[in-house]
Design an enzyme around this catalytic site. Structure first.
Site, PDB file in Angstrom:
ATOM      1  N   ARG A   1      33.339  45.338  47.602  1.00  0.00           N
ATOM      2  CA  ARG A   1      33.428  45.568  46.158  1.00  0.00           C
ATOM      3  C   ARG A   1      32.111  45.975  45.584  1.00  0.00           C
ATOM      4  O   ARG A   1      32.288  46.855  44.702  1.00  0.00           O
ATOM      5  CB  ARG A   1      34.436  44.674  45.683  1.00  0.00           C
ATOM      6  CG  ARG A   1      33.700  43.069  45.415  1.00  0.00           C
ATOM      7  CD  ARG A   1      34.536  42.318  44.597  1.00  0.00           C
ATOM      8  NE  ARG A   1      33.952  40.886  44.860  1.00  0.00           N
ATOM      9  CZ  ARG A   1      34.190  39.906  43.870  1.00  0.00           C
ATOM     10  NH1 ARG A   1      34.723  40.289  42.790  1.00  0.00           N
ATOM     11  NH2 ARG A   1      33.599  38.775  44.001  1.00  0.00           N
TER      12      ARG A   1
ATOM     13  N   GLU B   1      48.965  50.049  36.533  1.00  0.00           N
ATOM     14  CA  GLU B   1      48.617  50.670  37.690  1.00  0.00           C
ATOM     15  C   GLU B   1      49.451  51.973  38.016  1.00  0.00           C
ATOM     16  O   GLU B   1      48.861  53.208  38.589  1.00  0.00           O
ATOM     17  CB  GLU B   1      48.587  49.815  39.186  1.00  0.00           C
ATOM     18  CG  GLU B   1      47.736  48.733  38.697  1.00  0.00           C
ATOM     19  CD  GLU B   1      48.267  47.625  37.873  1.00  0.00           C
ATOM     20  OE1 GLU B   1      49.328  47.435  37.536  1.00  0.00           O
ATOM     21  OE2 GLU B   1      47.539  46.523  37.532  1.00  0.00           O
TER      22      GLU B   1
ATOM     23  N   PHE C   1      47.981  45.665  43.866  1.00  0.00           N
ATOM     24  CA  PHE C   1      48.320  46.518  42.879  1.00  0.00           C
ATOM     25  C   PHE C   1      48.165  48.191  43.256  1.00  0.00           C
ATOM     26  O   PHE C   1      49.274  48.962  42.847  1.00  0.00           O
ATOM     27  CB  PHE C   1      47.859  46.031  41.292  1.00  0.00           C
ATOM     28  CG  PHE C   1      47.700  44.671  41.445  1.00  0.00           C
ATOM     29  CD1 PHE C   1      48.642  43.873  41.590  1.00  0.00           C
ATOM     30  CD2 PHE C   1      46.410  44.221  41.064  1.00  0.00           C
ATOM     31  CE1 PHE C   1      49.004  42.752  41.255  1.00  0.00           C
ATOM     32  CE2 PHE C   1      46.449  42.603  40.697  1.00  0.00           C
ATOM     33  CZ  PHE C   1      47.611  41.921  40.990  1.00  0.00           C
TER      34      PHE C   1
ATOM     35  N   HIS D   1      39.667  43.354  46.809  1.00  0.00           N
ATOM     36  CA  HIS D   1      40.342  42.134  46.838  1.00  0.00           C
ATOM     37  C   HIS D   1      41.743  42.432  48.111  1.00  0.00           C
ATOM     38  O   HIS D   1      42.659  42.002  47.907  1.00  0.00           O
ATOM     39  CB  HIS D   1      41.034  41.521  45.621  1.00  0.00           C
ATOM     40  CG  HIS D   1      39.696  41.306  44.787  1.00  0.00           C
ATOM     41  ND1 HIS D   1      38.944  42.169  44.310  1.00  0.00           N
ATOM     42  CD2 HIS D   1      39.697  40.055  44.251  1.00  0.00           C
ATOM     43  CE1 HIS D   1      38.138  41.585  43.421  1.00  0.00           C
ATOM     44  NE2 HIS D   1      38.675  40.291  43.498  1.00  0.00           N
TER      45      HIS D   1
ATOM     46  N   ASP E   1      42.853  32.655  44.557  1.00  0.00           N
ATOM     47  CA  ASP E   1      43.908  33.014  43.667  1.00  0.00           C
ATOM     48  C   ASP E   1      45.335  33.281  44.471  1.00  0.00           C
ATOM     49  O   ASP E   1      46.387  33.126  43.833  1.00  0.00           O
ATOM     50  CB  ASP E   1      43.680  34.699  43.287  1.00  0.00           C
ATOM     51  CG  ASP E   1      42.774  34.799  42.144  1.00  0.00           C
ATOM     52  OD1 ASP E   1      42.500  33.879  41.373  1.00  0.00           O
ATOM     53  OD2 ASP E   1      42.081  35.896  41.922  1.00  0.00           O
TER      54      ASP E   1
ATOM     55  N   ARG F   1      36.279  41.009  48.621  1.00  0.00           N
ATOM     56  CA  ARG F   1      36.026  40.086  47.673  1.00  0.00           C
ATOM     57  C   ARG F   1      34.738  39.468  47.981  1.00  0.00           C
ATOM     58  O   ARG F   1      33.750  39.066  47.007  1.00  0.00           O
ATOM     59  CB  ARG F   1      36.837  39.488  47.066  1.00  0.00           C
ATOM     60  CG  ARG F   1      36.745  38.680  45.745  1.00  0.00           C
ATOM     61  CD  ARG F   1      37.659  37.392  45.337  1.00  0.00           C
ATOM     62  NE  ARG F   1      37.447  36.163  46.084  1.00  0.00           N
ATOM     63  CZ  ARG F   1      36.450  35.230  45.974  1.00  0.00           C
ATOM     64  NH1 ARG F   1      35.841  35.457  44.658  1.00  0.00           N
ATOM     65  NH2 ARG F   1      36.319  34.293  46.618  1.00  0.00           N
TER      66      ARG F   1
END
Lengths: 278, 317
Positions: free
Chosen positions: B10, B58, B83, B109, B117, B167
């Protein structure tokens, strides 16, 4: 173009719309007919387009977010000369350039592929942002259904457009009050559409969506509005122009049979005759 | 095999955009309020005027990207994989894929390495979702060097591209002078005759380590980096399947619909080789450290090594 000429064109477009749906034995007559006067005013008076050069960079753009109303738009594009009028009877048939919903890759004059409600609005807002970013003077028009306002994406797009002060964007709501399963009031009542757009930061104009004078004036006022996008709430009649289709929920997405087709043509030709004599 | 410096793809993505943005004035980056995490802020800091914040919306962002691309802008719409590919799938399908617009989707991610998360943010389904869209190019780079190459290639390609990014920091594995990135071309990183490992994304590094461990046992594994999930390098897959009887696929993604499925589909129609898939076995993730989750799902070097030893033992009379 004067209002009477526009009305005459709209009458021809209604005939071509019903004809295309009848020959496809499939399509959405109610919401196409409610939008015909808006299409006509846009393409024959307001917008800068060139049928000989459909993709020219500085043209105004139109995104039909309520993509199911496309037979009315196809009739307009054919009348303008984007493709031969005889193709209208190929609508929805195997191999056609006239798909059931707008397809920018297949049809000259279509600026965005749409059909899934709520999505065309975002693309129109993106086009407006693109024009603003690149300092282009062309304008973006998009037509939504009033039932389409139930899609949350419409309001994501509206929030974005107002935030970016996209005054090159003109949204038009075809406010015919009916959707597939019933009236908006029965299905999910959006409440005050004009107040909603106003509270989102739009310049709002309410017009009779079948009055060419009011439509022209609204588009002019939208052009003059600075620092915010415009929403024109066009009060319309679903099925406008065909007596037995007007304000009838059942004419959302079915084609007329032979008898109904001839009755519809009779209604429309009578109206056309009256326009010629007046 | 692995270099010392680790960097998350990322972050490589953010750096690559900022780098490419210097020469490409029509490159825009769209963000849905995750810029600090997706690292699109690296581009924003360099080119604030070409970074468009779309807010937490999104679906609309994908439509905005479609409209921008029709204006001649090359947008990189950026969000978490969950998303970008999940929530906005239908917008990607109908407003970007169907009209084949020149939109790039930067999806960070991805996979279970999201870590703490937990399951709602760990997208193990994005490759399956994106593979099913006709004309979609899917890139899943394995390290910093490959991510930069993938971003450059995505920009140069005219059409929709889905970039899958991670990530957690990953080691450099492509730092060699003859490295070349070409969309749709797999890269053979190691030759071996006993088993062939097709890996993608952050599992390429672990697969190389596993191949090293296997070599210690006298088992020689070919390792192929499939950075382009679609279009798949079918020629390389077929060729490899004629040279070895055992293929193992490794991906930080569900075993349904991703690299393992793509390779199985080709091999099943063309070859007699057996394909074993290592991935997330049709379950949701959970909160834990990335390395703990990768180990739990058999996606670290030890897990890949163990699986291959197990398979070979099964097949040995």
């Amino acid at each position: 173009m004067n209002n009477r000429e526009l009305e005459q064109i709209a009458n021809e477009i209604r005939i071509a719309t019903v004809d295309a749906i009848y020959h496809a034995n499939s399509g959405h007559p109610g919401g196409s007919l409610s939008a015909v006067d808006i299409f006509t005013c846009l393409y024959f008076d307001e917008m800068n387009v060139d049928p000989q050069n459909p993709g020219f960079e500085d043209r105004d753009r139109f995104v039909l977010s309520k993509g199911h109303a496309v037979p009315g738009l196809y009739a307009i594009l054919a009348k303008k000369g984007f493709f031969p009028e005889k193709l209208l009877r190929s609508y929805r048939k195997m191999g056609t350039i006239l798909q059931g919903h707008p397809d920018l890759k297949k049809t000259p004059g279509i600026d965005m592929s749409t059909g899934s409600l709520g999505q065309g609005v975002s693309a129109a807002v993106g086009l407006a942002l693109g024009a603003a970013e690149l300092d282009k003077k062309y304008r973006i028009y998009t037509l939504l259904g009033d039932g389409e306002l139930q899609e949350g994406q419409v309001w994501e797009a509206a929030m974005f457009a107002a935030h970016h002060k996209l005054d090159n964007l003109c949204m038009i709501v075809d406010n015919n009050g009916l959707q597939l399963d019933g009236s908006l009031k029965e299905v999910i009542d959006p409440g005050s559409i004009d107040e909603k757009f106003r509270s989102f930061g739009f310049y709002v104009i309410i017009v009779d969506g079948h009055d060419m004078g009011e439509l022209k004036n609204a588009f002019k006022k939208a052009r003059e509005a600075k620092g915010q996008p415009t929403a024109i709430i066009a009060k319309t009649i679903k099925g406008k122009g065909v007596s037995f289709m007007e304000n009838v929920v059942g004419w959302h997405g079915v084609a007329p049979n032979k008898e109904q087709y001839y009755k519809a043509l009779e209604d429309l030709k009578k109206a056309g005759g009256a326009l010629c004599q007046a | 095999m692995s270099g010392i410096k680790k960097i998350a793809t990322r972050e490589s993505y953010g750096n690559a955009l900022a780098g490419l943005g210097k020469e490409k004035g029509n490159l825009y980056v769209l963000e849905a309020d995750l810029g600090g995490a997706t690292k699109s802020t690296i581009f924003r800091d360099a080119f604030p005027d070409r970074h468009i914040e779309c807010g937490i919306a999104e679906a609309n962002m994908m439509g905005i990207a479609a409209g921008l691309s029709l204006s001649g802008i090359v947008p990189f719409a950026t969000s978490f994989a969950m998303f970008a590919a999940g929530r906005a799938w239908e917008q990607v399908r109908n407003s970007i894929g169907y009209p084949h617009l020149n939109v790039k989707i930067g999806a960070t991610h991805a996979g279970i390495s999201v870590g703490q998360d937990g399951a709602t943010h760990q997208c193990n389904e994005d490759l399956a979702l994106m593979r099913s869209i006709p004309g979609m190019v899917i890139l899943n780079p394995s390290d910093d060097i490959e991510t930069k190459a993938a971003v450059t290639a995505a920009y140069a390609y005219n059409g929709p591209v889905y970039l899958r990014l991670g990530r957690v920091p990953v080691p450099l594995i492509n730092n060699r002078p003859d490295y070349q990135f070409q969309i749709g071309k797999g890269i053979v990183l190691r030759e071996g005759k006993n088993v062939a490992i097709f890996a993608t994304g952050l599992t390429v590094s672990a697969s190389l380590d596993a191949a090293g461990m296997l070599a210690g046992d006298g088992i020689y594994a070919k390792v192929v980096n499939i950075h382009t999930i679609k279009p798949l390098d079918i020629g390389l897959v077929k060729k490899t399947a004629t040279e070895t009887d055992i293929i193992v696929t490794v991906e930080e993604h569900s075993v349904i619909g991703g690299l393992g499925s793509a390779i199985t589909e080709v091999v099943a129609e063309e070859n007699s080789a057996k394909v074993y898939r290592i991935g997330v076995n049709d379950v949701y993730g959970e909160s834990a450290l990335a390395e703990e989750l990768l180990a739990k799902h058999g996606l670290d070097a030890q897990g890949i090594y163990d699986k291959i030893r197990y398979v070979l033992q099964l097949l040995t009379p």
